[in-house]
Structures are given as structure tokens and as C-alpha cells.
Design an enzyme around this catalytic site. Sequence first.
Site, PDB file in Angstrom:
ATOM      1  N   VAL A  12       0.637  -1.168  -0.144  1.00 36.51           N
ATOM      2  CA  VAL A  12       0.110   0.239   0.056  1.00 36.51           C
ATOM      3  C   VAL A  12       0.900   1.134  -0.067  1.00 36.51           C
ATOM      4  CG1 VAL A  12      -1.564   1.359   1.347  1.00 36.51           C
ATOM      5  CG2 VAL A  12      -1.766  -1.121   1.103  1.00 36.51           C
ATOM      6  N   CYS A 126     -10.483  -2.391   2.166  1.00 34.89           N
ATOM      7  CA  CYS A 126     -10.373  -2.499   0.754  1.00 34.89           C
ATOM      8  C   CYS A 126     -11.719  -3.161   0.228  1.00 34.89           C
ATOM      9  CB  CYS A 126      -9.161  -3.350   0.120  1.00 34.89           C
ATOM     10  SG  CYS A 126      -8.499  -4.492   0.823  1.00 34.89           S
ATOM     11  N   HIS A 242     -10.077  -6.796  -6.234  1.00 33.48           N
ATOM     12  CA  HIS A 242     -10.809  -7.600  -5.527  1.00 33.48           C
ATOM     13  C   HIS A 242     -12.312  -7.549  -6.412  1.00 33.48           C
ATOM     14  CE1 HIS A 242      -8.294  -7.694  -2.255  1.00 33.48           C
ATOM     15  NE2 HIS A 242      -9.005  -6.972  -1.447  1.00 33.48           N
TER      16      HIS A 242
END
Length: 347
Positions: A12, A126, A242
Site C-alpha cells: 500500500v 479494501c 478484488h
Amino acid sequence: MRVGVLGATGAVGSTILGVLAERRFPASEVIPFASERSAGRSIELGEEELEVRALDEETIKGLDLVLSSAGGAVSAEWAPKLVAAGAVVVDNTSYWRMHEDVPLVVVGVNDEAAEHHRGIVANPNCTTMVALMALAPIHRAAGLERVVVSSYQAVSGTGQKAIEELRHQSKLVLEGDQSPPATVYPHRIAFNVLPQVEVFADGDDYTTEERKVMAETRKILGLGEEVGISATCARVPVFTGHSESVNVQTREDLSPDACRELLAAATGVVVDDDPAAGRYPLAIDAAGRDDVLVGRIRRDPGHERCLNLWVAGDNLRKGAATNAVQVAELLVERELVRRGDAGLFQA
Ligand SMILES: NC(=O)c1ccc[n+]([C@@H]2O[C@H](COP(=O)([O-])OP(=O)(O)OC[C@H]3O[C@@H](n4cnc5c(N)ncnc54)[C@H](OP(=O)(O)O)[C@@H]3O)[C@@H](O)[C@H]2O)c1
């Protein structure tokens, strides 16, 4: 403005450095922080080489804003110290998200919550963030009654070590080794699907990730207990992006066409929905971009006020780094980079 990036060598943090440069964030200086292991290393920011520092009472002096993603334990200890030293902390870890004095902000969804910060602003998980980009416009238009999220999460959501584990295991399996070592996850992730993201804490039959998705969605959208939220999170052998199946039941009628129209008008969302032509959100299309993709919008045959959607988003960008930088931009625009109340945040 002096900006610290904590966890700058991680999945990140390194993305945050890139996003700060891309968006020309108005920093006079960017200072990367990581563990003692990385102190002294140099990392690139655009044309510049920056030296990584370790956290101590001296190095944190004089920072105005800190974007933090070095894990919950580091944020628990250092966010209050950073606030006491005069910085506002935008925290990517889960540690402060549910604290009552910490706003949990998805830019474009609940920006106004940032106004009330007391020194720390939290960035959501997330998986929550990707789902919310689709759910928030639906909630505003038709009211949420019940939501069921099933996620298919990329390994970069776990960090650098998991990226390396998938790469290494895939190579070994393709070479014929069916039992490559698994150190990051409890089972082999290569060519597999794990119905466990994070851990089952204290005998709970939901994982900590599933609990985060449910609790954070409620906090951000201000939903009471009358709205049902259920999450099942799975890890899949994808590097970045995702994907989520979202089943949403609304209070008011909302047709698939009306839903497509309102999501197409939402900032940060792209509708990619022509299944007959093979067009729907793919993790590989979402990876590397800030917009969240939504498609497969269709009526749930089991309920007249229920829709099914497929959503895909880059967990490292809108799911983490981009939103954190957008929060920082919001704080600058609204002149909210100001001293907080460190006394509220003693771990
Ligand atoms: N990955 C995602 O999609 C995502 C999304 C949202 C939120 N998050 C959250 O963001 C955080 C970081 O995740 P990540 O995926 O970037 O993990 P990562 O790739 O493992 O990176 C961890 C970073 O933290 C630093 N660090 C570790 N221990 C430290 C210490 N004691 N003091 C200072 N720095 C320390 C590491 O530095 P060294 O290199 O020196 O070890 C590295 O820079 C986690 O809390 C995670 O839950 C991740």
C-alpha cells in the site's frame, strides 16, 4: 506541507507514493518511513530518490500529514504520538476504524465525516471500499434494506509477502510440486480458493475480514440494525483486484436499468455491463485504475426489490492508496490539516 508515508516499502505504501506523485499532491517534502530493517534504503518518487527513515521521537517532528499503512500495531502505537507531534494521520490499518472519535471516510461517499476529525481519519478496508462505491448511490436513491456481499480477494490485499507466495507457489506447482510451502496463508493459495480471509477470532464463525466489511459498511453509511448485512470473504489466486458479488435489497423499487443509470452517473464508478458481448467487470481490468467497475446488474429472481451486481476494484488503489490520498486532498481543500486531540487516542 511535510507529508510522511508510513509503511512506504509495502504494497500500500509504495502505491501511495506513486499516487501522491501522479496527483501532484501539494507536499513540500515527502518522507518515507518503514521499519528499522529498511531504514537508510532509498526509494524513488518520480525523479527523486528518498531515504527511508525509521520511526522515533525525532524523525516524526514537524510533519503536517501522515499517510499510515504499516499494520495495526504500528498505528496503535504511533498514530497518537504523531497526532501529539502535530500531524493529522490518515490511517489505512483497521486499528482506529471503529473508534468513535475517528471518522471512516470513503471520498465521494461520506466526505463530510472528515470535518469532525480529532487528529486521525481512517481509511476503510479494501473490500468494504469496493462494495461501497456501488452501494452508496443505490442507498441514496432507493434505501438499503439488506445486503449480501461475497468477495473474491486478491493476494496483494495481504501485502508483499503474499504476492511473493503466490508467485513462488505457482511456479512450484507448474513444475509438479503439489505441496509447496505455505507460510502466509493456512493453505496453498496457488490454483486454489480459500474461504478464509484473515482469522476466526475468539471462536467466531465469521472471519475478522467479514466482521470489518459488515461493521464498516454500517458506520460509513450510517445504517442501523434494521438493515441486514452479511459477508463471506474468499481469497483467490489473483495478484491485484478484488471482485465481489453483491446482492442488494432496497426499500424502494429500483429496476436494473435505473440502477445502471444511477451508477453510470456516480463519480468513481464505471458501468461495464454487456454480458452478451462478454463485457463485465474483470479483476485484470480493474487493476491499475481508480474507478470501481460494476456490471452483471440483474434482478434477483427470488425477490422483486432485490438486485445482483458484480463489482471489481483495485484493492491497492481506490481500496487503499487512492482513497487515502483523496482523504488527504480533502483535508487540504477544506483546511482541515490542523492539530488534533492526542489525548483521545491513547492505545
Ligand atoms: N494491501 C491492501 O490491499 C490493503 C488495503 C487496505 C488496507 N491495508 C492495510 O495497510 C497496512 C499495510 O498493508 P500492506 O499490504 O502494504 O503490507 P506490506 O506489504 O506487508 O507492508 C508493510 C509495511 O509496513 C512496514 N512496517 C512493518 N513493521 C513496521 C514497524 N514496526 N515500524 C515501521 N514500519 C513497519 C514495512 O516496512 P519494512 O519493509 O521495513 O518491513 C512495510 O513498509 C495493513 O495494516 C493492511 O491491513 C492493506
